[in-house]
Design an enzyme around this catalytic site. Sequence first.
Site, short mmCIF file in Angstrom:
data_model
loop_
_atom_site.label_atom_id
_atom_site.label_comp_id
_atom_site.label_asym_id
_atom_site.label_seq_id
_atom_site.Cartn_x
_atom_site.Cartn_y
_atom_site.Cartn_z
N SER A 75 10.84 22.35 17.17
CA SER A 75 10.13 22.51 15.90
C SER A 75 9.07 23.60 16.03
O SER A 75 8.57 23.86 17.11
CB SER A 75 9.49 21.19 15.47
N ASP A 76 8.77 24.21 14.90
CA ASP A 76 7.70 25.19 14.86
C ASP A 76 7.23 25.32 13.43
O ASP A 76 7.96 25.00 12.49
CB ASP A 76 8.14 26.55 15.39
N GLN A 77 6.00 25.78 13.29
CA GLN A 77 5.42 25.96 11.97
C GLN A 77 4.74 27.33 11.89
O GLN A 77 4.03 27.72 12.82
CB GLN A 77 4.40 24.86 11.69
#
Length: 199
Positions: A75-77
């Site tokens: 995941s990444d934002q």
Amino acid sequence: MTPKLILASSSPFRRMLMENAGLFFEAHPAEIDERAVEAPLEKAGAKPDTVACVLAKAKAEDVSARFPESLVIGSDQTMSLGDRVFHKPKDIADAANHLRALSGTTHRLNSAIVLVRDGAVLWEHVGHAELTMRPLTEDFIARHLSRVGERALSSVGAYQLEGEGVQLFEKIEGDYFTILGLPMLPLLGKLRELGTIDG
């Protein structure tokens, strides 16, 4: 025994979200240089949601190489205000600059999830949220940062919506979990579809 489900992250918030959802998993952070992955994408003009997805994939693939039989969640934002992409602030002065730039504007959070098993991408998802920050005075920014301290350095935008950062906003559109960096509802739906969790 190889764990069935792995979160490729050291984020305590992402771990908490998965634990609160009743998932059984292990957390193993990826060993990648995020800025090295991101720099050529930004230079090429990649959109922030694409950058988030590529970073999530790189994290999941890195951990999948160590645990090939496991289902790995990367995941990444990313956060953007118009054409400007924000990163975690380097220090409190940088955090103050972030808050000044965001004051009175609407920015976008892009939260990507990628599922990888045996090095193969099984699923990708990017969730979006729009957040409107109220106008902030210089004095308020200084007082706010003195209260939250180095916690302001742990997320893009220099705020944590799940804490005192909620006071910075006047309007939020989008899924709460997406804002926290892990769109749980689409993730849980895909894990049920794959038979990883009880459905």
